[in-house]
Design a protein around this motif. Structure first.
Motif, short mmCIF file in Angstrom:
data_model
loop_
_atom_site.label_atom_id
_atom_site.label_comp_id
_atom_site.label_asym_id
_atom_site.label_seq_id
_atom_site.Cartn_x
_atom_site.Cartn_y
_atom_site.Cartn_z
N UNK A 47 0.85 -1.19 0.00
CA UNK A 47 0.00 0.00 0.00
C UNK A 47 0.89 1.24 0.00
N UNK A 48 0.40 2.30 -0.65
CA UNK A 48 1.16 3.55 -0.79
C UNK A 48 2.47 3.34 -1.56
N UNK A 49 2.45 2.39 -2.48
CA UNK A 49 3.62 2.17 -3.33
C UNK A 49 3.25 2.08 -4.80
N UNK A 50 2.15 1.35 -5.11
CA UNK A 50 1.69 1.20 -6.50
C UNK A 50 2.69 0.48 -7.38
N UNK A 51 3.14 -0.66 -6.92
CA UNK A 51 4.07 -1.46 -7.72
C UNK A 51 3.49 -1.77 -9.10
N UNK A 52 2.21 -2.13 -9.14
CA UNK A 52 1.60 -2.51 -10.41
C UNK A 52 1.63 -1.42 -11.45
N UNK A 53 1.51 -0.16 -11.02
CA UNK A 53 1.63 0.94 -11.98
C UNK A 53 3.03 0.98 -12.57
N UNK A 54 4.01 0.65 -11.77
CA UNK A 54 5.39 0.63 -12.27
C UNK A 54 5.66 -0.52 -13.22
N UNK A 55 4.83 -1.56 -13.17
CA UNK A 55 4.99 -2.69 -14.09
C UNK A 55 4.33 -2.43 -15.44
N UNK A 56 3.45 -1.45 -15.50
CA UNK A 56 2.70 -1.21 -16.74
C UNK A 56 3.61 -0.71 -17.86
N UNK A 57 3.07 -0.73 -19.09
CA UNK A 57 3.80 -0.18 -20.23
C UNK A 57 4.22 1.25 -19.93
N UNK A 58 5.37 1.63 -20.41
CA UNK A 58 5.95 2.93 -20.07
C UNK A 58 5.02 4.09 -20.40
N UNK A 59 4.30 4.02 -21.51
CA UNK A 59 3.47 5.15 -21.94
C UNK A 59 2.22 5.33 -21.08
N UNK A 60 1.88 4.34 -20.27
CA UNK A 60 0.67 4.45 -19.44
C UNK A 60 0.83 5.54 -18.39
N UNK A 71 4.12 7.13 -17.93
CA UNK A 71 5.32 7.91 -18.26
C UNK A 71 6.34 7.94 -17.11
N UNK A 72 6.45 6.81 -16.41
CA UNK A 72 7.45 6.71 -15.35
C UNK A 72 8.85 6.65 -15.96
N UNK A 73 9.83 7.25 -15.30
CA UNK A 73 11.22 7.12 -15.76
C UNK A 73 11.65 5.66 -15.74
N UNK A 74 12.63 5.36 -16.57
CA UNK A 74 13.10 3.98 -16.67
C UNK A 74 13.54 3.43 -15.33
N UNK A 75 14.24 4.26 -14.52
CA UNK A 75 14.75 3.76 -13.25
C UNK A 75 13.62 3.45 -12.26
N UNK A 76 12.51 4.17 -12.36
CA UNK A 76 11.36 3.89 -11.49
C UNK A 76 10.70 2.56 -11.90
N UNK A 77 10.51 2.38 -13.18
CA UNK A 77 9.91 1.13 -13.66
C UNK A 77 10.82 -0.06 -13.33
N UNK A 78 12.12 0.13 -13.49
CA UNK A 78 13.06 -0.95 -13.19
C UNK A 78 13.01 -1.33 -11.71
N UNK A 79 12.91 -0.33 -10.85
CA UNK A 79 12.81 -0.59 -9.41
C UNK A 79 11.54 -1.39 -9.09
N UNK A 80 10.43 -1.01 -9.71
CA UNK A 80 9.17 -1.72 -9.49
C UNK A 80 9.26 -3.16 -10.00
N UNK A 81 9.83 -3.33 -11.18
CA UNK A 81 9.94 -4.68 -11.76
C UNK A 81 10.88 -5.56 -10.95
N UNK A 82 11.96 -5.00 -10.44
CA UNK A 82 12.87 -5.80 -9.61
C UNK A 82 12.19 -6.24 -8.32
N UNK A 83 11.40 -5.35 -7.70
CA UNK A 83 10.69 -5.75 -6.50
C UNK A 83 9.65 -6.81 -6.84
N UNK A 84 9.00 -6.66 -7.98
CA UNK A 84 8.05 -7.68 -8.42
C UNK A 84 8.72 -9.02 -8.64
N UNK A 85 9.92 -9.00 -9.20
CA UNK A 85 10.67 -10.24 -9.41
C UNK A 85 11.00 -10.91 -8.07
N UNK A 86 11.33 -10.11 -7.07
CA UNK A 86 11.57 -10.67 -5.74
C UNK A 86 10.32 -11.35 -5.19
#
Length: 212
Positions: free
Chosen positions: A174-187, A189-204
């Motif tokens: 909660x108060x993180x929105x990991x799933x938004x960080x996993x979405x396609x970049x254009x949804x 417009x998160x920076x690459x490093x933010x999306x990568x951080x979300x995806x790495x946590x998702x991988x964990x």
């Protein structure tokens, strides 16, 4: 994987440890939100942590016996959630026999989902998952715990869990929105490093669900 064998013992459905699914629930909330999230997470995991997850992720209803076919189920949304008595029994059986549920508040779900979690585990409380927990240790290190992906109410991100015999079976972010960080970049417009951080946590999270 040990957990998959436990699931197989309690359900006749033949399991595939490389399948993941989105949870469909009642109550009017948008369970179908973030449609590109899990496919993108699956691809990231396949490329980075040697999984073989089908990127065409499935949808499973909370009360369906098909839930036992998936070692990892993801739940998200912005609004109301209602679990029926059958949903509650099915989810409890799934989680106590080796399944894993990740609930990611997409903003607006929090006041509804907490009471539904309590229905599943009336004798347990959501507790903070410590930063020392293995879910934050690898394959990618998150020394400070769950990362902040999107800002909503200027509150710190939280990773809360339900533990059964020391095993984390339900992770509520909660108060993180990991799933938004996993979405396609254009949804978003998160920076690459933010999306990568979300995806790495998702991988964990995926790695923990598959191996514990």
């Amino acid at each position: 994987m040990r957990k998959m064998f436990l699931l197989w013992l309690v359900c006749p459905v033949l399991l595939n440890a490389q399948e993941i699914a989105v949870l469909k629930y009642s109550g009017g909330g948008d369970w179908y939100g973030n449609p590109t999230s899990l496919p993108n997470l699956a691809r990231f995991c396949n490329q980075n942590i040697n999984t073989k997850i089908n990127p065409k992720t499935a949808t499973v209803e909370a009360g369906s016996p098909d839930i036992f076919s998936y070692p990892f189920i993801h739940m998200t949304g912005h609004g109301n959630v209602v679990f029926s008595d059958n949903d509650v029994i099915n989810l409890r059986n799934y989680l106590t026999s080796g399944g894993f549920l990740h609930i990611d508040d997409n903003y607006g779900m929090d006041k509804f989902i907490r009471k539904e979690i309590k229905k599943i585990f009336p004798d347990k409380e959501l507790t903070p998952v410590p930063v020392s927990h293995k879910i934050f240790q690898g394959p990618f290190l998150f020394a400070s715990g769950i990362p902040k992906i999107h800002e909503h109410d200027n509150k710190p991100p939280q990773a809360l869990g339900i533990f059964v015999e020391a095993r984390l079976v339900l992770l509520y972010t909660v108060e993180t929105d990991l799933g938004d960080g996993w979405e396609d970049q254009e949804v978003h417009n998160d920076p690459r490093e933010v999306r990568e951080k979300a995806l790495k946590m998702g991988a964990n999270i995926i790695n923990y669900a598959f191996n514990n």
